[in-house]
Write a protein that holds these residues in place. Structure first.
Motif, PDB file in Angstrom:
ATOM      1  N   LEU A   1    -147.330 -76.523  34.497  1.00 43.68           N
ATOM      2  CA  LEU A   1    -145.724 -76.319  34.658  1.00 43.68           C
ATOM      3  C   LEU A   1    -145.151 -74.970  34.428  1.00 43.68           C
ATOM      4  O   LEU A   1    -145.807 -74.249  33.242  1.00 43.68           O
ATOM      5  N   SER A   2    -144.154 -74.410  34.877  1.00 41.62           N
ATOM      6  CA  SER A   2    -143.559 -73.315  34.581  1.00 41.62           C
ATOM      7  C   SER A   2    -143.061 -73.684  33.051  1.00 41.62           C
ATOM      8  O   SER A   2    -142.431 -74.574  32.735  1.00 41.62           O
ATOM      9  N   SER A   3    -142.410 -72.651  32.537  1.00 41.11           N
ATOM     10  CA  SER A   3    -141.744 -72.732  31.181  1.00 41.11           C
ATOM     11  C   SER A   3    -140.597 -73.297  31.230  1.00 41.11           C
ATOM     12  O   SER A   3    -140.241 -74.106  30.419  1.00 41.11           O
ATOM     13  N   ASP A   4    -139.436 -73.008  32.500  1.00 42.47           N
ATOM     14  CA  ASP A   4    -138.365 -73.772  32.481  1.00 42.47           C
ATOM     15  C   ASP A   4    -138.776 -75.351  32.904  1.00 42.47           C
ATOM     16  O   ASP A   4    -137.962 -76.040  32.480  1.00 42.47           O
ATOM     17  N   ALA A   5    -139.657 -75.559  33.679  1.00 45.23           N
ATOM     18  CA  ALA A   5    -139.973 -76.946  34.059  1.00 45.23           C
ATOM     19  C   ALA A   5    -140.306 -77.772  32.620  1.00 45.23           C
ATOM     20  O   ALA A   5    -139.984 -78.833  32.380  1.00 45.23           O
ATOM     21  N   ARG A   6    -141.209 -77.046  31.847  1.00 41.74           N
ATOM     22  CA  ARG A   6    -141.506 -77.747  30.613  1.00 41.74           C
ATOM     23  C   ARG A   6    -140.288 -77.761  29.617  1.00 41.74           C
ATOM     24  O   ARG A   6    -140.128 -79.172  29.142  1.00 41.74           O
ATOM     25  N   GLU A   7    -139.440 -76.969  29.529  1.00 37.92           N
ATOM     26  CA  GLU A   7    -138.310 -76.859  28.993  1.00 37.92           C
ATOM     27  C   GLU A   7    -137.447 -78.246  29.230  1.00 37.92           C
ATOM     28  O   GLU A   7    -136.778 -78.691  28.394  1.00 37.92           O
ATOM     29  N   SER A   8    -137.330 -78.198  30.462  1.00 36.48           N
ATOM     30  CA  SER A   8    -136.460 -79.416  30.994  1.00 36.48           C
ATOM     31  C   SER A   8    -136.751 -80.887  30.562  1.00 36.48           C
ATOM     32  O   SER A   8    -135.903 -81.641  30.598  1.00 36.48           O
TER      33      SER A   8
END
Length: 128
Positions: free
Chosen positions: A50-57
């Protein structure tokens, strides 16, 4: 001189086609690996794609991405032909749709478990 320009143009077009084919293969591999990891309940491996933003979400309420991703009902399926727009792509995996972005030399998933809604944006289980 004119013949040389035509040859250069043809060579550039063919090289772009190879790049597009390589991207399509990488996109399909990333999506398959992601759904394989989810199916195997390997949250760490799935979140790494996952992209870092997707992980964080997914990291809500103190739970890690690794824990949250395995709770979702992401099924995947047979990969359709990727649609690529520069650094962005979409591929349908069975009834799920996945969106990806090129990060350096790799493709990362920015949204997964997406369903199309007529006249509205996709509704995604994972998005960043």
């Amino acid at each position: 001189m004119r013949r040389w320009l035509v040859l250069v143009s043809v060579a550039a077009a063919l090289a772009g086609g190879c790049s597009q084919a390589q991207d399509a293969s990488s996109i399909e591999t990333t999506a398959r690996d992601f759904f394989g990891a989810v199916s195997d309940e390997d949250g760490q491996r799935a979140c790494a794609l996952l992209s870092s933003d997707a992980r964080e979400s997914l990291e809500t309420g103190g739970d890690s991405c690794d824990e949250e991703i395995t709770k979702l009902r992401l099924e995947g399926g047979e990969a359709g032909r990727p649609e690529i727009w520069g650094e962005q792509a979409r591929v349908r995996m069975g009834s799920d749709t996945v969106f990806l972005t090129r990060w350096a030399s790799a493709w990362r998933i920015t949204a997964a478990g997406c369903e199309r809604r007529v006249g509205e944006p996709y509704d995604c289980e994972v998005e960043g």
